[in-house]
Design a protein around this motif. Sequence first.
Motif, PDB file in Angstrom:
ATOM      1  N   UNK A  74      48.351  37.497  34.831  1.00  0.00           N
ATOM      2  CA  UNK A  74      47.204  38.202  34.261  1.00  0.00           C
ATOM      3  C   UNK A  74      47.233  38.116  32.738  1.00  0.00           C
ATOM      4  N   UNK A  75      48.436  38.265  32.179  1.00  0.00           N
ATOM      5  CA  UNK A  75      48.543  38.360  30.719  1.00  0.00           C
ATOM      6  C   UNK A  75      48.785  37.025  30.026  1.00  0.00           C
ATOM      7  N   UNK A  76      49.404  36.101  30.738  1.00  0.00           N
ATOM      8  CA  UNK A  76      49.813  34.828  30.124  1.00  0.00           C
ATOM      9  C   UNK A  76      48.698  34.123  29.350  1.00  0.00           C
ATOM     10  N   UNK A  77      47.485  34.012  29.924  1.00  0.00           N
ATOM     11  CA  UNK A  77      46.474  33.241  29.192  1.00  0.00           C
ATOM     12  C   UNK A  77      46.018  33.885  27.883  1.00  0.00           C
ATOM     13  N   UNK A 181      61.995  40.863  34.504  1.00  0.00           N
ATOM     14  CA  UNK A 181      61.408  39.560  34.156  1.00  0.00           C
ATOM     15  C   UNK A 181      60.260  39.677  33.150  1.00  0.00           C
ATOM     16  N   UNK A 182      59.453  40.717  33.282  1.00  0.00           N
ATOM     17  CA  UNK A 182      58.303  40.851  32.380  1.00  0.00           C
ATOM     18  C   UNK A 182      58.759  41.151  30.954  1.00  0.00           C
ATOM     19  N   UNK A 183      59.721  42.071  30.819  1.00  0.00           N
ATOM     20  CA  UNK A 183      60.211  42.408  29.476  1.00  0.00           C
ATOM     21  C   UNK A 183      60.866  41.189  28.833  1.00  0.00           C
ATOM     22  N   UNK A 184      61.568  40.400  29.628  1.00  0.00           N
ATOM     23  CA  UNK A 184      62.227  39.207  29.077  1.00  0.00           C
ATOM     24  C   UNK A 184      61.217  38.187  28.550  1.00  0.00           C
ATOM     25  N   UNK A 238      42.326  35.278  36.019  1.00  0.00           N
ATOM     26  CA  UNK A 238      43.647  35.844  35.723  1.00  0.00           C
ATOM     27  C   UNK A 238      44.111  36.835  36.780  1.00  0.00           C
ATOM     28  N   UNK A 239      43.209  37.269  37.642  1.00  0.00           N
ATOM     29  CA  UNK A 239      43.589  38.243  38.669  1.00  0.00           C
ATOM     30  C   UNK A 239      43.953  37.594  40.003  1.00  0.00           C
ATOM     31  N   UNK A 360      48.402  44.921  29.250  1.00  0.00           N
ATOM     32  CA  UNK A 360      49.436  45.464  30.132  1.00  0.00           C
ATOM     33  C   UNK A 360      49.045  46.841  30.663  1.00  0.00           C
ATOM     34  N   UNK A 361      48.453  47.651  29.809  1.00  0.00           N
ATOM     35  CA  UNK A 361      48.095  49.004  30.228  1.00  0.00           C
ATOM     36  C   UNK A 361      47.109  48.979  31.398  1.00  0.00           C
ATOM     37  N   UNK A 362      46.129  48.109  31.306  1.00  0.00           N
ATOM     38  CA  UNK A 362      45.126  48.057  32.369  1.00  0.00           C
ATOM     39  C   UNK A 362      45.679  47.546  33.690  1.00  0.00           C
ATOM     40  N   UNK A 363      46.543  46.546  33.626  1.00  0.00           N
ATOM     41  CA  UNK A 363      47.079  46.039  34.899  1.00  0.00           C
ATOM     42  C   UNK A 363      48.064  47.054  35.486  1.00  0.00           C
TER      43      UNK A 363
END
Lengths: 404, 404
Positions: A74-77, A181-184, A238-239, A360-363
């Motif tokens: 979702x966030x990568x792009x 994994x996300x924080x990394x 992205x979803x 991040x907040x929305x997902x």
Amino acid sequence: MKNKLYFHTTLNQKTTEAYASIQKERETVGYYDLPEQDINPILEYCKQIPAQIESIAVIGIGGSSLGAKAVYEFLKPVKNLQRKLYFFESTDPINIQNLLSKIDVTKTHFLVISKSGTTVETFAIYKYILSKQSDYSYYTFITDPNSALEKYAKELKANVLHLPQNVGGRFSVLSTVGLVPLALCGIDIKALLLGAHHVKQSFFEQGELQDILLKKALFYSQNHAQYPINCLFAYSESLKYFCEWYVQLWGESLGKKQIHSAFHVGLTPIGLIGPKDQHSFLQLIMEGTRDKSVTFIQIEDFENDVQIPDTSLPHLEALDALNSLPFSRLINMQCNSVIEALRDEEDIPLDSILLPKIDAENIGGLIFYYELLTSLVGELIDVNTYDQPGVEAAKIILKKKLSI
Amino acid sequence: MKNKLYFHTTLNQKTTEAYASIQKERETVGYYDLPEQDINPILEYCKQIPAQIESIAVIGIGGSSLGAKAVYEFLKPVKNLQRKLYFFESTDPINIQNLLSKIDVTKTHFLVISKSGTTVETFAIYKYILSKQSDYSYYTFITDPNSALEKYAKELKANVLHLPQNVGGRFSVLSTVGLVPLALCGIDIKALLLGAHHVKQSFFEQGELQDILLKKALFYSQNHAQYPINCLFAYSESLKYFCEWYVQLWGESLGKKQIHSAFHVGLTPIGLIGPKDQHSFLQLIMEGTRDKSVTFIQIEDFENDVQIPDTSLPHLEALDALNSLPFSRLINMQCNSVIEALRDEEDIPLDSILLPKIDAENIGGLIFYYELLTSLVGELIDVNTYDQPGVEAAKIILKKKLSI
């Protein structure tokens, strides 16, 4: 997050009871507490991973991979992420080799995630990757306390992180399983949890979402025989992986025998992406059997928008109406047109969720919204939302074939 | 291709009639003739595309992209393809920019594919890409003869290719729509058509597949009220986009009002990938409502196989049984275990398809198999398999919003 329901239902004694059960469940089911967890240990852990590590690879399947993948994709792009994230989640030999060809094992940190600590797929893949990178400092193991995997990792003096207690795999994305994994990768996990916290607050402190979630859960459960299929139609590429996460959460939580009967029940989840699936699945929703509800998800502000140029094409002047339109407006107009067309049919239950933007907040909020909805529907259709006894039979047969 | 049915049904007068209708349909429905088409014009056309073109980008949606994507993604991991293939199939602004960042517009040839020649999404994206690459020699247009798009392309003196007559979008993968992008990537389209031809021959010349396809179609149609959901469970990551193609073919062809009644009918397609979805959707199939049939697809020989190393992990010795096992055997054992577990339930209709290997011939055969099955089921449930009137309403509303 805004959520508009286009169907009508009235809260009743059943919803009051279900709400009370969920309140009670908070004492034992672990995922409800995740939004307020202390993330400092995770952030501290992340600091140990050397800067020259360019990629993170999750070796895990199902609940161990789908959540992190949903958030990451979702966030990568739109975010400039620190590291790339890969998922080894199949025993397909072509897929394993294909993924390995994309990473440099000397610049990758592997997260071996298995709640039970004995997942066949995960260990088959881990053994293979271990033959390519035998230095244990390149691995972190995430598992339940006292699992065989933890004992193994401790013997190697390798990094081990635990899942919090009573958090099932498919509800674990906001625990170490997803957060590490996300924080990394540099994703703002604090914001992710904050989004979840706001949804939780709204639900448990009589905010707007309490009424909406209860109504939606009641409608799905009351009508589960007539509308056994629940489509999630997201107007954002992205979803796509969020839809896959939803399919696991919904299908595996709600498809089972009832607690107080021997009946098989279940709601079948389907993930769709617009406008692409207007040219695929929409015909079936629109004219097929009336067995589907549809939830639309739209992004209010794509931020990184582009505009259709002001170009007139000879013989195609009819399409000049598109000129100067931002794509974000077009995609949302397309979604609204489908909603209107389906509303005109009058017998297809619809609702729409509007996410303000891609962050991040929305997902995090959307994830918690669906977890709460799943818990409520599970309560109302009388199933144990948190187990998955139906997957055991095939595992037992496989173990017999393998003589494990 | 081998196809084993685990349910019982007896051919009857209805199947005889349906078979006769399909025979008759061959006179008017175009896709039946595609396997034997002359591909020389396509191969000649491909020679015109300069060698320095490194990527092919399809600008198209639905039937204009799903088929080529299914074949390309199936073969890409195992074949050394000449060019990369990209698909612009969304109006999502993030997705468009993301895709554009991956290609060099001076080394990309764009295929603008629109059967009707007026698809809103396709032209919105085309206009945008035209602002990045304004040299028309970088474009080829694929459309119906005499469409507005053809007139436009002719005025520009740009390349135009036609769809054959009476071939609908979702049945068009074996026409120019799919063959041109695939051939440009170096995929063996002759083998693709040969695979389709063999399946066609088996069906129309009383081969093994005639009996199987008729039985399967009869079962699905006779039981469409009890089993309205048809899962395709493929044990190969490479078949992920084949599943998406199947979803369009099945859903859009079979979900509609009956010809001789006002009833809404339809069969809902679901694509699953194993073993991943054992950890997601399997619970619902196994213990949920009995409303699903499942077709498994397995790859007999992955060719490019790898083996699980002979490593024993302390505390995890139980998993030593995996040692020295080729991953291809493991994945097929997993699939067989799921089939056995579901067969034990006795009320879930199953069948399994075995593809000898991952190549163009096999995917061509699988495509034609599903096209024939779709035509048969459409005939038996009394729908017009080849139209999609249900998608028009949303298009009309959108055009009104846009004042087109």
